[in-house]
Design an enzyme around this catalytic site. Sequence first.
Site, PDB file in Angstrom:
ATOM      1  N   ASP A 182       0.876  -1.146   0.000  1.00  0.00           N
ATOM      2  CA  ASP A 182       0.000   0.000   0.000  1.00  0.00           C
ATOM      3  C   ASP A 182       0.940   1.229   0.000  1.00  0.00           C
ATOM      4  O   ASP A 182       2.018   1.154   0.561  1.00  0.00           O
ATOM      5  CB  ASP A 182      -0.754  -0.174   1.327  1.00  0.00           C
ATOM      6  CG  ASP A 182      -1.588   0.995   1.701  1.00  0.00           C
ATOM      7  OD1 ASP A 182      -2.012   1.680   0.794  1.00  0.00           O
ATOM      8  OD2 ASP A 182      -1.799   1.190   2.906  1.00  0.00           O
ATOM      9  N   ASP A 185      -1.961  -1.156   5.790  1.00  0.00           N
ATOM     10  CA  ASP A 185      -2.172  -0.714   7.156  1.00  0.00           C
ATOM     11  C   ASP A 185      -3.541  -1.108   7.675  1.00  0.00           C
ATOM     12  O   ASP A 185      -4.075  -0.526   8.578  1.00  0.00           O
ATOM     13  CB  ASP A 185      -1.846   0.767   7.382  1.00  0.00           C
ATOM     14  CG  ASP A 185      -2.530   1.670   6.380  1.00  0.00           C
ATOM     15  OD1 ASP A 185      -3.245   1.149   5.520  1.00  0.00           O
ATOM     16  OD2 ASP A 185      -2.337   2.891   6.454  1.00  0.00           O
TER      17      ASP A 185
END
Length: 702
Positions: free
Chosen positions: A394, A592
Amino acid sequence: MSENKHHEHNHHNHDMMAEGHMHHHDNHENQKEHAGHEHHDHSGGMDHSMHMGNLKVKFFVSLILSIPIILLSTMMGKQLPFQFSFPGSDWVVLVLATALFFYGGMPFLKGAKMELDMKSPAMMTLISLGISVAYVYSVYAFIANNLLNSPVHIMDFFWELATLILIMLLGHWIEMNAISNAGNALQKMAELLPNLATVIKEDGSTEEVSLKEVQVGQKVLVKAGEKVPTDGIIIEGKTSINESMVTGESKDVVKGLHDKVIGGSVNGSGAITVEVTGTGESGYLSQVMELVGNAQKEKSRVESMSDKVAKMLFYVALVVGIGAFIIWYVLTKDINIALERMVTVLIIACPHALGLAIPLVTAKSTSLGAKNGLLIKNRQALETAKKVDVIMMDKTGTLTEGNFAVNDYLSFDSTFTKEQVLGLMASLEQNSSHPLSVGVLKKMEELNLSIPQATDITNLPGIGMEGTVDGKDVKIVSVSYMKQQHISFDNDLFNQLSSQGNSVSFLLVDNKSIGLVAQGDQIKEEAKSMIERLLAQGIKPVMLTGDNRQVADVVAKQLGIEAVHAELMPEDKEKIVKEYKEKGLVVMMVGDGVNDAPGLVRADIGVAIGAGTDVAIDSADVILVKSNPFDILHFLSLSKNTQRKMVQNLWWGAGYNILAIPLAAGVLAGIGIVLSPAVGAIFMSLSTVIVAINAMTLRIKE
């Protein structure tokens, strides 16, 4: 902490945010089912029948019983310089040895019973075989020598029995000690929580109560310098909190109204009132502790391999022992010599070191991981890690800081100044913890501007925000919304700002474009060297982001990442993981933890950056507590070194048997070499010590 309100951590997924302010709610109930696989413990009775305290007492009582046996009985029929005897000393030895066998040997005998009940003879069965054979044969020798007056003196194995039980108990004590040392990570976490909490009662008075009595929904007062007793939300006061003991984040985090706090963190200079959201088992710290505890208990595939080796040795010992008995009896026609050879083989086959080989490495790697901010939730991940081909990351919050700063703000309408454009954006964003919102509010503070009042504020999922200011409809939107609604904007200006790595948000008043704000995110300083190291190891980094293509390309170029997937919705990430896996590649996904959850579950190894989101705890295999992408390298390194140590230890643990069993059976008797149980016992304890030292030298970086 799943919608964490403090900006320095950014533990929620803001990967999508730059495409406009997408304030997602965590929808992760469907992840709950991925709580790991069931692991059954086939390791026999050791952990069930022995606890640290009993083991220590057992060892010392057995030592007291053993000393007279060692002094009064001969070793393999040979009298050592310190040994002596007196009339009736044989009876003393018999009584003490019987007490020792049933007291000191009981944990092994119980363990063997459990293994045999499960039809899976392993470590405990082997040990029990060795000590039982030594005891029974020695009782037979005692009866023959003392009661039946056998013309030939039959050698007993009381000396070997005593030393064998002592070595085994000592070895298990070392093992339990090592495992409980690994548990110190848990102990340290448990100590983070204070014993008492100051509860604010309905009438406003305060009372100190035991932490156990605090309940969700109560209000607690946390004074300056005190530890925060439970998870909760600040309902009064402002302070800075040091969460380093819990999250590994070193800087103090500023907290105000509606921000979340974690039990175990340390309050700074301000007094705060906290509404309790989690206590005991529901608290974040407890969830983390449960992860560490489970990781320590779980058995990896290699560990069951050590049980297979023990099982194999058990059968080998039986076959070789019985074979040795038959051959020696045929050759010598002397049942005592034949019995003695069989007994020697069975006593020597106890692979005590093998019992320590894997648990010690497991314990050490778990505690090493915990100390270095790696919570390994699924031990299988340690084995899979050595095969990883692709690591998907990410962008925001993983590769970049996620702390946005306003680089530019412009007005396209002469009736609004550029400060007013910024102010209108701030009016919608003043209660948001979104990183883009934080950047705008910080800029307003720097410029010392007052924020207009907005009403009816709503999030527009996937688009941005909307509200009413002075009777006008105000929207903050992404470039994709502008294109979809065919609202004209300066494309060249947008491209110029985007190409510098900015996220651009447009401001609409009554659906007319009146300005924009461009914000830039900083790349984490460790990210570049991490990508270089991954490429050097032959692992392909892939960036996944909801951000627009230009911003993604700027960051990817700076980091040296070639494969970039931009402008993604959360479900797209999971599809991409699936596509790579279908090509036969082993995929690690790092995110996350909120919108990344489907991808984390789908990947071979899911790694959550920033412990604390419920989803990370549910769907990731590994959690990087410090939110430092460089820890991915530490995990890969720990995985490689753990595997190596396990294999080395299996060889050390079982290796000596490869030599010792044939020697004990007497294959070299023709040239005068026969291995005695005493020498076998010394070999065995040596390999145990080597295995323990080898496990203790496990390091993350080597």
